[in-house]
Design a protein around this motif. Structure first.
Motif, PDB file in Angstrom:
ATOM      1  N   ALA A  85       1.065  -1.325   0.026  1.00  0.00           N
ATOM      2  CA  ALA A  85      -0.107  -0.118  -0.390  1.00  0.00           C
ATOM      3  C   ALA A  85       0.726   0.973  -0.173  1.00  0.00           C
ATOM      4  CB  ALA A  85      -1.051  -0.073   1.379  1.00  0.00           C
ATOM      5  N   VAL A  86       1.841   0.955   0.662  1.00  0.00           N
ATOM      6  CA  VAL A  86       2.776   2.848   0.791  1.00  0.00           C
ATOM      7  C   VAL A  86       3.496   3.003  -0.450  1.00  0.00           C
ATOM      8  CG1 VAL A  86       5.585   3.229   2.027  1.00  0.00           C
ATOM      9  CG2 VAL A  86       2.888   2.267   3.170  1.00  0.00           C
ATOM     10  N   GLY A  87       3.854   1.461  -0.798  1.00  0.00           N
ATOM     11  CA  GLY A  87       4.659   1.316  -2.322  1.00  0.00           C
ATOM     12  C   GLY A  87       3.262   2.182  -3.369  1.00  0.00           C
ATOM     13  N   VAL A  88       2.409   2.063  -3.232  1.00  0.00           N
ATOM     14  CA  VAL A  88       1.052   2.299  -4.569  1.00  0.00           C
ATOM     15  C   VAL A  88       0.953   3.219  -4.252  1.00  0.00           C
ATOM     16  CG1 VAL A  88      -1.587   2.348  -5.387  1.00  0.00           C
ATOM     17  CG2 VAL A  88       0.093   0.830  -4.877  1.00  0.00           C
ATOM     18  N   ILE A  89       0.906   4.035  -3.248  1.00  0.00           N
ATOM     19  CA  ILE A  89       1.221   5.438  -2.247  1.00  0.00           C
ATOM     20  C   ILE A  89       1.771   6.507  -3.151  1.00  0.00           C
ATOM     21  CG2 ILE A  89       0.247   7.103  -0.913  1.00  0.00           C
ATOM     22  CD1 ILE A  89      -1.431   5.386   0.553  1.00  0.00           C
ATOM     23  N   ILE A  90       3.308   6.026  -2.806  1.00  0.00           N
ATOM     24  CA  ILE A  90       4.268   6.621  -3.673  1.00  0.00           C
ATOM     25  C   ILE A  90       4.221   6.832  -4.828  1.00  0.00           C
ATOM     26  CG2 ILE A  90       6.993   6.940  -3.063  1.00  0.00           C
ATOM     27  CD1 ILE A  90       6.497   5.855  -0.362  1.00  0.00           C
ATOM     28  N   GLY A  91       4.161   5.298  -5.270  1.00  0.00           N
ATOM     29  CA  GLY A  91       4.233   5.699  -7.038  1.00  0.00           C
ATOM     30  C   GLY A  91       3.718   6.186  -7.507  1.00  0.00           C
ATOM     31  N   ALA A  92       1.980   6.430  -6.705  1.00  0.00           N
ATOM     32  CA  ALA A  92       0.770   7.427  -8.173  1.00  0.00           C
ATOM     33  C   ALA A  92       1.318   8.876  -7.380  1.00  0.00           C
ATOM     34  CB  ALA A  92      -0.355   7.080  -7.201  1.00  0.00           C
ATOM     35  N   ALA A  93       1.814   8.966  -6.332  1.00  0.00           N
ATOM     36  CA  ALA A  93       2.315  10.627  -6.272  1.00  0.00           C
ATOM     37  C   ALA A  93       3.930  11.204  -6.681  1.00  0.00           C
ATOM     38  CB  ALA A  93       2.914  10.523  -4.509  1.00  0.00           C
ATOM     39  N   PHE A  94       4.860   9.917  -7.021  1.00  0.00           N
ATOM     40  CA  PHE A  94       5.843   9.572  -8.578  1.00  0.00           C
ATOM     41  C   PHE A  94       4.834   9.915 -10.107  1.00  0.00           C
ATOM     42  CE2 PHE A  94      10.147   8.131 -10.245  1.00  0.00           C
ATOM     43  CZ  PHE A  94      10.956   9.444  -9.856  1.00  0.00           C
ATOM     44  N   SER A  95       4.558   9.927  -9.967  1.00  0.00           N
ATOM     45  CA  SER A  95       3.620   9.295 -11.515  1.00  0.00           C
ATOM     46  C   SER A  95       3.381  11.077 -11.317  1.00  0.00           C
ATOM     47  CB  SER A  95       3.092   8.639 -11.515  1.00  0.00           C
ATOM     48  OG  SER A  95       2.466   8.500 -12.981  1.00  0.00           O
ATOM     49  N   LYS A  96       2.995  11.643 -10.311  1.00  0.00           N
ATOM     50  CA  LYS A  96       2.574  12.737 -11.121  1.00  0.00           C
ATOM     51  C   LYS A  96       3.616  13.418 -11.160  1.00  0.00           C
ATOM     52  CE  LYS A  96      -1.698  12.543  -8.255  1.00  0.00           C
ATOM     53  NZ  LYS A  96      -2.644  13.240  -7.395  1.00  0.00           N
ATOM     54  N   ILE A  97       4.752  13.690 -10.300  1.00  0.00           N
ATOM     55  CA  ILE A  97       6.093  14.649 -10.211  1.00  0.00           C
ATOM     56  C   ILE A  97       5.724  14.042 -12.003  1.00  0.00           C
ATOM     57  CG2 ILE A  97       8.313  14.325  -9.683  1.00  0.00           C
ATOM     58  CD1 ILE A  97       7.626  14.317  -7.133  1.00  0.00           C
ATOM     59  N   VAL A  98       6.959  12.601 -12.896  1.00  0.00           N
ATOM     60  CA  VAL A  98       7.251  12.873 -14.151  1.00  0.00           C
ATOM     61  C   VAL A  98       6.239  13.257 -14.677  1.00  0.00           C
ATOM     62  CG1 VAL A  98       8.013  10.593 -15.052  1.00  0.00           C
ATOM     63  CG2 VAL A  98       8.403  10.270 -12.994  1.00  0.00           C
ATOM     64  N   ASP A  99       5.032  13.680 -15.293  1.00  0.00           N
ATOM     65  CA  ASP A  99       4.025  13.881 -15.598  1.00  0.00           C
ATOM     66  C   ASP A  99       4.132  15.186 -16.164  1.00  0.00           C
ATOM     67  OD1 ASP A  99       2.920  10.881 -16.073  1.00  0.00           O
ATOM     68  OD2 ASP A  99       0.932  11.616 -14.606  1.00  0.00           O
ATOM     69  N   SER A 100       4.459  15.685 -15.217  1.00  0.00           N
ATOM     70  CA  SER A 100       5.051  17.051 -14.522  1.00  0.00           C
ATOM     71  C   SER A 100       6.439  17.537 -15.809  1.00  0.00           C
ATOM     72  CB  SER A 100       4.385  17.765 -13.409  1.00  0.00           C
ATOM     73  OG  SER A 100       5.999  19.252 -13.438  1.00  0.00           O
ATOM     74  N   LEU A 101       7.360  16.253 -15.068  1.00  0.00           N
ATOM     75  CA  LEU A 101       8.419  16.640 -15.340  1.00  0.00           C
ATOM     76  C   LEU A 101       8.434  16.576 -17.119  1.00  0.00           C
ATOM     77  CD1 LEU A 101      11.315  16.287 -15.800  1.00  0.00           C
ATOM     78  CD2 LEU A 101      10.973  14.047 -15.498  1.00  0.00           C
ATOM     79  N   VAL A 102       7.424  15.321 -17.618  1.00  0.00           N
ATOM     80  CA  VAL A 102       7.777  15.556 -19.342  1.00  0.00           C
ATOM     81  C   VAL A 102       6.544  16.876 -20.227  1.00  0.00           C
ATOM     82  CG1 VAL A 102       6.453  13.802 -20.587  1.00  0.00           C
ATOM     83  CG2 VAL A 102       7.683  12.859 -18.850  1.00  0.00           C
ATOM     84  N   GLN A 103       5.416  16.650 -19.158  1.00  0.00           N
ATOM     85  CA  GLN A 103       4.668  17.323 -19.619  1.00  0.00           C
ATOM     86  C   GLN A 103       5.193  19.526 -20.082  1.00  0.00           C
ATOM     87  OE1 GLN A 103       0.830  17.091 -17.896  1.00  0.00           O
ATOM     88  NE2 GLN A 103       0.690  14.975 -19.004  1.00  0.00           N
ATOM     89  N   ASP A 104       5.426  19.454 -18.547  1.00  0.00           N
ATOM     90  CA  ASP A 104       6.433  20.832 -18.631  1.00  0.00           C
ATOM     91  C   ASP A 104       7.652  21.073 -18.900  1.00  0.00           C
ATOM     92  OD1 ASP A 104       3.420  21.363 -17.233  1.00  0.00           O
ATOM     93  OD2 ASP A 104       4.503  20.929 -15.505  1.00  0.00           O
ATOM     94  N   ILE A 105       7.928  20.500 -18.627  1.00  0.00           N
ATOM     95  CA  ILE A 105       9.453  20.355 -18.804  1.00  0.00           C
ATOM     96  C   ILE A 105      10.496  20.234 -20.541  1.00  0.00           C
ATOM     97  CG2 ILE A 105      11.608  20.028 -17.805  1.00  0.00           C
ATOM     98  CD1 ILE A 105      11.250  20.548 -15.566  1.00  0.00           C
ATOM     99  N   ILE A 106      10.242  18.677 -21.009  1.00  0.00           N
ATOM    100  CA  ILE A 106      11.090  18.266 -21.342  1.00  0.00           C
ATOM    101  C   ILE A 106      10.458  18.214 -22.676  1.00  0.00           C
ATOM    102  CG2 ILE A 106      11.313  15.624 -22.661  1.00  0.00           C
ATOM    103  CD1 ILE A 106      11.733  15.123 -19.734  1.00  0.00           C
ATOM    104  N   MET A 107       8.886  18.124 -22.985  1.00  0.00           N
ATOM    105  CA  MET A 107       7.764  18.591 -24.268  1.00  0.00           C
ATOM    106  C   MET A 107       8.177  19.636 -24.932  1.00  0.00           C
ATOM    107  SD  MET A 107       7.059  15.608 -24.892  1.00  0.00           S
ATOM    108  CE  MET A 107       5.676  15.008 -26.284  1.00  0.00           C
ATOM    109  N   PRO A 108       7.870  20.345 -23.649  1.00  0.00           N
ATOM    110  CA  PRO A 108       7.867  21.778 -24.527  1.00  0.00           C
ATOM    111  C   PRO A 108       9.134  22.322 -25.384  1.00  0.00           C
ATOM    112  CG  PRO A 108       6.877  22.626 -22.079  1.00  0.00           C
ATOM    113  CD  PRO A 108       7.691  21.042 -22.372  1.00  0.00           C
TER     114      PRO A 108
END
Length: 141
Positions: free
Chosen positions: A20-43
Motif C-alpha cells: 500500500a505504501v509503495g502504491v501511494i508513493i508510486g502514484a505521487a511519483f507518477s505525478k512528478i514524472v507527468d509534470s517533468l514530461v509535460q512541463d519541462i521535456i515536451m516544450p
C-alpha cells in the motif's frame, strides 16, 4: 473466525502494508514524472519541431477541420489523439528509466554495506571429541 477478524489479519500483514505504501508513493511519483514530461521535456521538443504541442496532435475521424485544437475537434466527433499517447508513452519510458536507476543505486548500496564474508577458521573440536580421539589413538597403539 469471523470475516472481520480474517480481514484484520490480512490487512495487518507486513507485505500488504508495504504494498500500500509503495502504491501511494508510486502514484505521487507518477505525478512528478507527468509534470517533468509535460512541463519541462515536451516544450523544448515541441519547439524543435516547429513550436508544436504533442498533446494537440490528432487525426480527425469525422471530417473535422485538422486545424482545430484537440478539445474543439473532440466536441465535433471522434478523433485519434496520438499526440496524447506519445506524451503518456514518453512518461512511461522516463518513469521506467528513473525507477531502474533507483533500483540500481539501492543494489549498489546494499553491496557496499554487505562486507564480503571472510573465511573463518573452524572452531576447535570440543573436549569430548578430543578425548575420544585420544582414546582411539591409544587403542590403535
Amino acid at each position: 473466525m469471523g470475516i472481520m477478524q480474517e480481514f484484520k489479519q490480512f490487512a495487518m500483514r507486513g507485505n500488504v502494508i508495504d504494498l500500500a505504501v509503495g502504491v501511494i508513493i508510486g502514484a505521487a511519483f507518477s505525478k512528478i514524472v507527468d509534470s517533468l514530461v509535460q512541463d519541462i521535456i515536451m516544450p523544448p521538443i515541441g519547439k524543435l519541431l516547429g513550436g508544436l504541442d504533442f498533446a494537440n496532435y490528432y487525426f480527425p475521424l469525422n471530417n473535422q477541420d485538422p486545424a482545430l485544437p484537440l478539445l474543439e475537434a473532440k466536441k465535433l466527433g471522434a478523433v485519434l489523439a496520438y499526440g496524447n499517447f506519445l506524451t503518456i508513452l514518453l512518461n512511461f519510458v522516463i518513469l521506467a528509466f528513473v525507477i531502474f536507476q533507483m533500483v540500481r543505486l539501492v543494489h549498489k548500496a546494499r553491496q557496499r554495506l554487505e562486507e564480503p564474508s571472510k573465511p573463518t577458521e573452524p572452531a576447535p573440536p570440543a573436549e569430548d571429541v578430543l578425548l575420544l580421539r585420544e582414546i582411539r589413538d591409544a587403542l590403535k597403539k
